[in-house]
Design an enzyme around this catalytic site. Structure first.
Site, PDB file in Angstrom:
ATOM      1  N   HIS A   1      -6.248  -6.013  -2.316  1.00 50.99           N
ATOM      2  CA  HIS A   1      -7.074  -6.140  -1.111  1.00 50.99           C
ATOM      3  C   HIS A   1      -7.356  -7.608  -0.786  1.00 50.99           C
ATOM      4  O   HIS A   1      -8.285  -7.926  -0.076  1.00 50.99           O
ATOM      5  CB  HIS A   1      -8.373  -5.342  -1.261  1.00 50.99           C
ATOM      6  CG  HIS A   1      -8.173  -3.853  -1.240  1.00 50.99           C
ATOM      7  ND1 HIS A   1      -9.179  -2.958  -1.509  1.00 50.99           N
ATOM      8  CD2 HIS A   1      -7.076  -3.104  -0.970  1.00 50.99           C
ATOM      9  CE1 HIS A   1      -8.702  -1.716  -1.418  1.00 50.99           C
ATOM     10  NE2 HIS A   1      -7.438  -1.781  -1.107  1.00 50.99           N
TER      11      HIS A   1
ATOM     12  N   ARG B   1       0.826  -1.204   0.000  1.00 53.53           N
ATOM     13  CA  ARG B   1       0.000   0.000   0.000  1.00 53.53           C
ATOM     14  C   ARG B   1       0.867   1.263   0.000  1.00 53.53           C
ATOM     15  O   ARG B   1       0.532   2.256  -0.650  1.00 53.53           O
ATOM     16  CB  ARG B   1      -0.933  -0.005   1.219  1.00 53.53           C
ATOM     17  CG  ARG B   1      -1.899   1.164   1.229  1.00 53.53           C
ATOM     18  CD  ARG B   1      -3.062   0.904   2.180  1.00 53.53           C
ATOM     19  NE  ARG B   1      -4.104   1.898   2.014  1.00 53.53           N
ATOM     20  CZ  ARG B   1      -4.373   2.846   2.913  1.00 53.53           C
ATOM     21  NH1 ARG B   1      -3.667   2.918   4.029  1.00 53.53           N
ATOM     22  NH2 ARG B   1      -5.343   3.714   2.698  1.00 53.53           N
TER      23      ARG B   1
END
Ligand code: HEM
Ligand code: NAG
Ligand code: NAG
Ligand code: NAG
Ligand code: NAG
Ligand code: NAG
Ligand code: NAG
Ligand code: NAG
Length: 345
Positions: free
Chosen positions: A192, A61
Site C-alpha cells: 500500500h 494487487r
C-alpha cells in the site's frame, strides 16, 4: 572426496527445497522455451505505465487476489461463463480490480513469441515483480512453472480476501490460513505504498466511526480534513484517495512512517501500528527506520505468497486466453465479447 562433496551438495539442496516447499517452481523454468518472457512482460507494463501511473499497484494487487483464492493459479482472471462464476464479482474485487486488459495484452504478446507455453498465473507473478521495480522497489528471482486453474471460486474470494475494516486479529488469521505469518502481514501490507482506494473502503473512519459519532481516533486530524474533502458524507464512495499520501506512486517505506503519523488510509493499515501492545508495532517501526530491511523482507514474503497453492506438472493447464478455460469459449455468449477473444488470439 569430490563425489562426497556432490552428495553433500545434493543433500543440502534437497533439504532447502523440502524446507521451503518451492521444489516444483524454478526461476529458469522458461529459459529454454521462452527466453524473452521477462523482457516481453516488462515492455508491455512499461509502455502502459506512460499513461497509467497506477498500473504497478493494480497488477501487484491482482497477483495478491489471485494467490489468496485457490492459490496462485490465475483463477481471478476467469470471466463468467456457463461453468465459471467469476471471482471478479466477489465483494473485494467488484469495481475494484484494474487492468485486466493489460494482463491480456501481455498474454497476447507472450503467445506471439512462445505459443501455448506460459501460464497466466506466471504472467501475474512476473508482473508483480516488474511492478515493484517500476515503482522504485526491490527486484527478486521469480520462481516459475505455475499452471492455470480449470476453476474459479467466488465463495473463497469473499471468504479469504481480507477487508479494510478488519481488526489486527482478523488480518493475522486471514494470512495464517495462507501460511503467511505476522511478519509477512506487515511486510506485504507495505504494498500500500502505492495505488488508490475508493472512499467506500475508509469513509467509515471519517464521520461516525463504529457508531461513536466521531471520526476514527487513530486518524491524523489534518489528514482527516483532506479525506473529508475527497469523500463528502453522502457521496457515492467511488472517489479515490492515494493509499500513500507522502509518495503516492513510489514504492518505498513511507507507508510505515505514515502509520507512525496516524496517516494510514485504511483501518486495516493503521491497526498494524495502533493496536495497543501489538507485536506488529516493532516491525512497522523497523521498516520505517530502514528501507533496505523492508525491501529485503518484501522480496522474501512476495516469493512466499507467490508459492501459495500452485498447480505444477500436468495439473491444470496453460490457458490460451487468460479469461477462459481452454475449450470453454462457448461461454463467451454470456457476458463476454467474442471480439475480445478473437482480437487477442
Ligand atoms: C492486509 C490486508 C489487506 C487489505 C485489507 C487490503 C485492502 C485493500 C483495499 C480495500 C484496497 C482499495 C480497493 C478499492 O478501493 O478499490 C486495496 C488496494 C490495494 N492493495 Fe490491498 N489490502 C491488503 C493487502 C494487500 C497486499 C498483501 C497487497 C500486495 C502485496 C496489496 C496491494 C494493494 C495495492 C497495490 C492496492 C492499490 C491498487 C490500485 O491502485 O489499483 N494489498 N487494498
Ligand atoms: C469453493 O470453495 C469452497 C470451500 O473450500 C468449497 O466448499 C466449494 O465447493 C468450492 N466451490 C467451487 C465452485 O469450487
Ligand atoms: C452514528 O451511528 C450510530 C449507530 O449507527 C447512530 O446511532 C448515531 O446517530 C450516529 N451519529 C451521528 C452523529 O450521525
Ligand atoms: C447526508 O444525508 C442525510 C440524510 O440522508 C442528511 O441528514 C445530511 O444532512 C446529509 N449530509 C450532508 C453533509 O449533506
Ligand atoms: C499528522 O500528520 C503530520 C504530517 O502529515 C505530522 O506532522 C503530525 O505529527 C501528525 N500528527 C500526529 C498526531 O501523528
Ligand atoms: C538496515 O537493514 C539492513 C538489512 O537487514 C542491514 O544490513 C543494515 O545494517 C540496516 N541498517 C541500519 C542503519 O540499521
Ligand atoms: C515469518 O516468516 C518469515 C519469512 O517470511 C521468517 O523469516 C520468520 O522467521 C517468520 N517469523 C515467525 C515469527 O515465525
Ligand atoms: C472479461 O470480463 C471483463 C469484465 O469483468 C471484460 O471487461 C472483458 O472484456 C471480458 N473479457 C472477454 C475476453 O470477454
Amino acid at each position: 572426496m569430490g563425489s562426497m562433496r556432490i552428495v553433500l551438495g545434493v543433500a543440502l539442496w534437497c533439504a532447502v527445497l523440502m524446507h521451503t516447499g518451492y521444489a516444483q517452481l524454478s526461476p529458469s523454468f522458461y529459459s529454454q522455451t521462452c527466453p524473452f518472457l521477462y523482457p516481453i512482460v516488462f515492455r508491455v507494463i512499461y509502455e502502459a505505465s506512460h499513461t497509467d501511473p497506477r498500473i504497478g499497484a493494480s497488477l501487484i494487487r491482482l497477483h495478491f487476489h489471485d494467490c489468496f483464492v485457490q492459490g496462485c493459479d490465475g483463477s481471478v482472471l476467469l470471466n463468467n461463463t456457463d461453468t465459471i462464476v467469476s471471482e471478479q464479482d466477489a465483494f473485494p474485487n467488484r469495481n475494484s480490480l484494474k487492468r485486466l486488459d493489460v494482463v491480456n495484452k501481455i498474454k497476447t504478446a507472450v503467445e506471439e513469441e512462445c505459443p501455448n507455453t506460459v501460464s497466466c498465473a506466471d504472467i501475474l507473478t512476473i508482473a508483480a515483480e516488474v511492478s515493484s521495480i517500476l515503482g522504485g522497489g526491490p527486484s527478486w528471482p521469480i520462481p516459475l512453472g505455475r499452471r492455470d486453474s480449470l476453476t474459479a471460486n467466488i465463495t473463497l474470494a469473499n471468504q479469504n480476501l481480507p477487508g479494510p475494516f478488519s481488526t489486527l486479529d482478523q488480518l493475522k488469521a486471514s494470512f495464517l490460513v495462507q501460511g503467511l505469518n505476522t511478519t509477512d502481514l506487515v511486510t506485504l501490507s507495505g504494498a500500500h505504498t502505492f495505488g488508490r482506494a475508493r472512499c467506500s473502503a475508509f469513509i467509515n473512519r471519517l464521520y461516525n466511526f463504529s457508531g461513536t459519532g466521531n471520526p476514527d481516533p487513530t486518524l491524523n486530524t489534518t489528514y482527516l480534513q483532506t479525506l473529508r474533502l475527497i469523500c463528502p458524507q453522502n457521496s457515492t464512495g467511488n472517489n479515490l484517495a492515494n493509499l500513500d499520501l507522502t509518495t503516492p506512486n513510489h514504492f518505498d517505506n513511507k507507508y510505515y512512517s505514515n502509520l507512525q503519523n496516524l496517516n494510514g488510509l485504511l483501518h486495516s493499515d493503521q491497526v498494524l501500528l495502533s493496536t495497543p501492545n501489538a507485536d506488529t508495532i516493532a516491525i512497522v517501526n523497523s521498516f520505517s527506520n530502514n528501507q533496505s530491511l523492508f525491501f529485503l523482507n518484501f522480496r522474501v514474503s512476495m516469493i512466499k505468497m507467490a508459492n501459495i497453492g500452485v498447480l505444477t506438472g500436468d495439473e491444470g493447464e496453460i490457458r490460451l486466453q487468460c479469461n477462459f478455460v481452454n475449450g470453454n469459449s462457448a461461454g463467451l455468449a454470456r457476458g463476454g465479447s467474442k471480439d475480445g477473444l478473437l482480437s487477442s488470439l
